[in-house]
Scaffold this active site. Sequence first.
Site, PDB file in Angstrom:
ATOM      1  N   SER A 275       0.767  -1.000  -0.080  1.00 54.26           N
ATOM      2  CA  SER A 275       0.003   0.031   0.006  1.00 54.26           C
ATOM      3  C   SER A 275       0.902   1.137  -0.099  1.00 54.26           C
ATOM      4  O   SER A 275       1.968   1.204   0.243  1.00 54.26           O
ATOM      5  CB  SER A 275      -0.945   0.044   1.454  1.00 54.26           C
ATOM      6  N   ASP A 347       6.327  -7.751  12.741  1.00 53.43           N
ATOM      7  CA  ASP A 347       6.734  -9.330  12.778  1.00 53.43           C
ATOM      8  C   ASP A 347       5.819  -9.688  13.983  1.00 53.43           C
ATOM      9  O   ASP A 347       6.130  -9.870  15.141  1.00 53.43           O
ATOM     10  CB  ASP A 347       8.106  -9.553  13.208  1.00 53.43           C
TER      11      ASP A 347
END
Length: 835
Positions: A275, A347
Amino acid sequence: MPGCKVKPGKGMASIFKWLLRLTGGAIVLALLVVVGLYFLLSRSLPEYDKQLAVSGVLAPVEIVRDHANVPHIFGTSDADAFFGLGYAHAQDRLWQMVTLRRTAQGRLSEVFGARTVEIDKLMRRFDLYALARSSVEAQDEDTRNALDAYARGVNARLNEINESALGRGAPEMFMFNAPIAPWQPADSVAILKLMAVQLSSHLENEVLYARASLALEEEARLQDIMPLAPGSGIAALPDYAALVPGTETLRYAALPERPRDPLSPFNERAFAGASNAWAAAPSRSAAGGTLLANDPHLGFSAPAIWYLARLELQTGGVIGGTIPGLPAVLTGRSGDLGWGLTSSYMDDQDLYIEKLDPDNSTRYLTPEGYKPFRTQKSIIRIKDADPVTMTLRWTDNGPVLPGSHYDLASVTPEGHVAALAWTALAGDDTTMSAAMAVMRASSVEEALDAGRLYVAPSQNLTLVDSDSIAMKTLGAMPRRNASHESEGRMPSRGWVRQNRWQGISPYSANPEFIAPAGGVLGNTNNKTVDRPFPLHVSFLWGDTQRVHRWRRLMQNREVHTRDSFIEAQLDTVSFTARSLLPLIGANLWFTGEAAPEGTPERQRQRALTLLSDWNGEMNEHLPEPLIYAAWLRALQDRLIRDDLGPLAREFAHPDPVFIERVYRDVDGAAAWCDVKQSSPVETCTDIARMALDDALVWINENYGTALESLRWGDAHQATHDHQVLGEVPLLRYFVNIRQSTSGGDNTLLRGRTRGSGPDPFQNVHGAGYRGVYDFADPDSSVFIISTGQSGHFLSRHYDDLAQLWRRGEYIPMSLDPALARAAAVGITVLEPAAP
């Protein structure tokens, strides 16, 4: 009779007449079938101009559909507005909603048979739907009320379909007939969790990193092929075989090709989310108001995952992109605030290798000793086949995944299993409440505070209000021990205490950028912070290239406008092409004598001449982007094939950082240029020349030898394919939307290529939604989606926005009710049913 003869002409005429009758009859029969089929399918076309009495609303709800079929929903309460959104979603995207729900529930095989069993098995192991049910109770009161009202709106449409015989609600229902259960609040939460599945890629990256570690003999080469984003403060990692003993025998394991199913949420899983979003403060805006541009990227489909809508809430109007099944505007604006989302690449997943008790395989090793798995039986019902009973298992770290998923068999030694820790697998997930609170916020400060409730999928939230801009990373960030053996970058031993999560970091630890001095901020999935482990946020980032072009465009202007933000959103110049071509072709440009026409040498010279005059613009009408893209693809394959063998196919997209490391010989990376199996020592120039010849052979076979006549758009076609009917012969020409497009893997107008197969440059992943919001003149804001609002392929709104999207055009994004009513395609009034 004896002696009578039949004239040959009469016999032939009779046969011809019968053939005409049979042919005519067949044509008439075919026409009747087509007319009958059209009648049945068209029954489910929504009627937008009507009044309908429904249960579940307290006062009339008005749904005004503007000229682009964007519903503007007006109710006297928030509950009624959400009811109207649920009804509108079900009118236009019922099949999409039902399919998403079945995917999250692990119940696709009840409709589609054995082809989707593996998808269902994985969804059952994640147990998304049970987690969604428990998470409903964790939402705040306003969100629970919104979920209930939205579900009532969906069910009002289902009741209307049943009572009025409206063609089962969607054309697909005739081909895949199955009962539709009433919509529940948990269904919406489950779809939000399914988005986390689509937007997360750390699990696959951990497995790939471990496999590459096993395949490569030198650790330095692992840092080349899976490089970290530029920056410092990252420690070296041990070899995977040393970290998890027993994996040595897996070193050269070759795995079969993984099948892809159009219904799978993992089709473009290597791409994860992507994005763009950027914002400008009033000091950097020509009109003195804040600006925001956002274009989230997902895999393309017909219809698009996005659906445009406007809601009139008690806090004011909100307008933007929704996802059918969810009662929230996820990216958009109100009168006071604009918000946009980009994938943060936090993560939030760790894969653990769990050691089984050699004397009892129902137990696994923990820091405190062996412990029994938590287990549960689950039955998958399969159309036209016997049901499958599976045993779900969990460790303290998370659900156990079999070796058949995510290539886990290639990194899991005998006597061990793999388990996944993931923030999305929380049973008290309040992400829905966070989304609703952001939508209702009236300032940057309020929206930042609302982000505390966000869990997964992790996103960067870019915000603007009337005078301020900000960006904050949302989502639960696992707190890891500084002594974690793999630092979460590859699978680790689950029984070692230092590898286990130590809870969730405080919200204040998530990166944030508020009112920057330069007045402009943005994100292209690039690395946002350079902090040492364990506060690093991620080792894997989605972009190392687009951000350079974005920075150039932002800094080239002292002040920006809505149009300059649109220009940046649609920019097709590849920083990667501009930086890599001079590097890999340094010793090839303009060298050697002119070669005879028709020889490979002459074709190579022509290609190099074209590329030497090219500015890096990935324009659909130019030949250079195709030559460049084919060259880079062939180059990476040449560089890695002899070192990685079958594993090379997992690196289907050229990595610009890897190629730059090789051609700059960073830490000896030029070693990739020498083909180990050959006697000569190849140079990087040799490999570049051979790769260009490979690319030209491939182009000649697929597109012809006239290089000047090539068109990038012929190869780079956007594939908005129907997930179910897109493979049906003949019908696919009606339901699939294909478009010649500009852009590429590393341009701001991102058109991520497939990377493999017979059409490796098809555009399969990009901006399904684009929006640009101008708070100097809010009603001049614009947005667009990549297909149309309707999911019904017989509707004129199935693809009416697609050509606008392809040409880089937009439609007005206004909260003015008068503008919505002007040239409206219909007004639906939902009235309370008589008691």
